[in-house]
Design a protein around this motif. Structure first.
Motif, PDB file in Angstrom:
ATOM      1  N   ASP A 218      -7.936 -73.633  45.251  1.00  0.00           N
ATOM      2  CA  ASP A 218      -8.797 -73.959  46.383  1.00  0.00           C
ATOM      3  C   ASP A 218      -9.913 -74.885  45.919  1.00  0.00           C
ATOM      4  O   ASP A 218     -10.661 -74.550  44.999  1.00  0.00           O
ATOM      5  N   THR A 219     -10.020 -76.038  46.547  1.00  0.00           N
ATOM      6  CA  THR A 219     -11.021 -77.026  46.123  1.00  0.00           C
ATOM      7  C   THR A 219     -12.293 -76.997  46.973  1.00  0.00           C
ATOM      8  O   THR A 219     -13.227 -77.746  46.698  1.00  0.00           O
ATOM      9  N   ARG A 220     -12.344 -76.148  47.979  1.00  0.00           N
ATOM     10  CA  ARG A 220     -13.482 -76.191  48.895  1.00  0.00           C
ATOM     11  C   ARG A 220     -14.798 -75.832  48.204  1.00  0.00           C
ATOM     12  O   ARG A 220     -15.820 -76.479  48.443  1.00  0.00           O
ATOM     13  N   SER A 221     -14.780 -74.842  47.333  1.00  0.00           N
ATOM     14  CA  SER A 221     -16.034 -74.448  46.685  1.00  0.00           C
ATOM     15  C   SER A 221     -16.509 -75.499  45.690  1.00  0.00           C
ATOM     16  O   SER A 221     -17.709 -75.734  45.541  1.00  0.00           O
ATOM     17  N   SER A 222     -15.571 -76.162  44.999  1.00  0.00           N
ATOM     18  CA  SER A 222     -15.982 -77.153  44.005  1.00  0.00           C
ATOM     19  C   SER A 222     -16.578 -78.403  44.655  1.00  0.00           C
ATOM     20  O   SER A 222     -17.367 -79.111  44.030  1.00  0.00           O
ATOM     21  N   PHE A 223     -16.208 -78.680  45.913  1.00  0.00           N
ATOM     22  CA  PHE A 223     -16.779 -79.820  46.626  1.00  0.00           C
ATOM     23  C   PHE A 223     -18.002 -79.443  47.450  1.00  0.00           C
ATOM     24  O   PHE A 223     -18.631 -80.318  48.049  1.00  0.00           O
ATOM     25  N   SER A 224     -18.336 -78.172  47.489  1.00  0.00           N
ATOM     26  CA  SER A 224     -19.440 -77.726  48.330  1.00  0.00           C
ATOM     27  C   SER A 224     -20.738 -78.444  47.957  1.00  0.00           C
ATOM     28  O   SER A 224     -21.119 -78.520  46.789  1.00  0.00           O
ATOM     29  N   GLY A 225     -21.407 -79.006  48.960  1.00  0.00           N
ATOM     30  CA  GLY A 225     -22.637 -79.756  48.718  1.00  0.00           C
ATOM     31  C   GLY A 225     -22.414 -81.210  48.378  1.00  0.00           C
ATOM     32  O   GLY A 225     -23.378 -81.953  48.137  1.00  0.00           O
ATOM     33  N   HIS A 226     -21.137 -81.645  48.366  1.00  0.00           N
ATOM     34  CA  HIS A 226     -20.831 -83.030  47.983  1.00  0.00           C
ATOM     35  C   HIS A 226     -19.926 -83.730  48.997  1.00  0.00           C
ATOM     36  O   HIS A 226     -19.245 -84.695  48.659  1.00  0.00           O
ATOM     37  N   GLY A 227     -19.927 -83.236  50.229  1.00  0.00           N
ATOM     38  CA  GLY A 227     -19.163 -83.889  51.274  1.00  0.00           C
ATOM     39  C   GLY A 227     -19.910 -85.085  51.841  1.00  0.00           C
ATOM     40  O   GLY A 227     -21.021 -85.428  51.417  1.00  0.00           O
ATOM     41  N   VAL A 228     -19.292 -85.751  52.813  1.00  0.00           N
ATOM     42  CA  VAL A 228     -19.957 -86.847  53.515  1.00  0.00           C
ATOM     43  C   VAL A 228     -21.244 -86.311  54.138  1.00  0.00           C
ATOM     44  O   VAL A 228     -21.276 -85.229  54.714  1.00  0.00           O
TER      45      VAL A 228
END
Length: 265
Positions: A218-228
């Protein structure tokens, strides 16, 4: 006295042979097993958004997580048939041929294009709130009703072609932060329902991967805070038509790669 040098020589020979045998038998001292890695999937595997790209027409980048992982782990062989724009049928028709009984590791991201990723993003970025809502709802319905069977068939084909491989299915990140980020940005409502659609897709993909005996990363937590709309986004906005709403180089290195490392060790 004359026999002592001979005895010492024999004792030394026994010690050498014992050490050599121990190096073969003791776990961790033997030569590392071969890792034959094949990276399948769509644009989120091929590295769209990171650039530069090869000349294959599939927009493959060496900055994607797959070649980064292969380089860091010194794999024996690495094959990279992932292709931008791929749907499950493309994996079945054009990518699984890279697999064999000697393949030991397979990674894949797939399913987003089947669910109409481009249409949904286009409807939300350039269309009305109602057109965005309709597109998102259509994609969510597809993801929960039609996509599971397509994923099952894809994972089964991979298992059939690579029976000795570990299969790791990587999910997609949420694309947006929902803070205020200027009047040119999508509304908070649109960004919120797009993230909710990503959660549905992650849930479906995780369930089908688990049913197939694969590992879901699951990649959602690793990208948290770094979305558009983040202060330090790892997702491209509309700066490029092809690269829009795909990870940039940091997204693959600091988002996808750690998620893969977390399940491979």
């Amino acid at each position: 006295m004359p026999h002592r040098p001979l005895a010492r020589a024999l004792a030394a020979l026994v010690a050498v042979l014992t050490a050599a045998l121990g190096a073969v038998l003791v776990p961790g001292t033997a030569q590392a097993a071969a890792v034959n890695y094949v990276a399948l999937g769509d644009s989120y595997s091929s590295g769209v958004g990171a650039g530069p790209y090869d000349l294959s027409g599939c927009l493959r980048s060496q900055k994607s997580y797959a070649p980064l992982w292969a380089a860091a782990h010194g794999v024996t062989t690495f094959s990279f048939p992932a292709c931008g724009g791929a749907v499950t049928a493309d994996v079945l028709n054009n990518q699984v041929g890279a697999l064999s009984a000697s393949t030991t590791l397979v990674t894949i991201t797939i399913g987003g294009n089947d669910a109409g990723f481009v249409n949904v993003i286009t409807s939300c970025r350039f269309g009305s709130t109602s057109s965005c809502t309709n597109a998102v709802n259509t994609a969510k319905t597809f993801a929960t009703t039609t996509l599971p069977a397509r994923l099952d068939a894809t994972y089964a084909a991979i298992r059939n072609r690579a029976p000795n491989a570990r299969l790791i299915v990587l999910g997609y990140p949420r694309l947006f932060e929902t803070n205020s980020c200027g009047w040119l940005a999508m509304s908070t409502y649109k960004r919120t329902i797009l993230n909710e659609a990503a959660d549905v897709l992650a849930s479906v993909t995780s369930a089908r991967a688990t049913a197939a005996g694969a590992t879901f990363a699951d990649t959602r937590s690793s990208f948290s805070g770094h979305g558009v709309c983040a202060g330090d986004p790892w997702i491209n906005d509309v700066s490029g038509i092809i690269e829009a709403y795909h990870p940039d180089a940091d997204g693959y290195r600091y988002g996808y790669l750690p998620a893969l490392n977390a399940v491979t060790g």
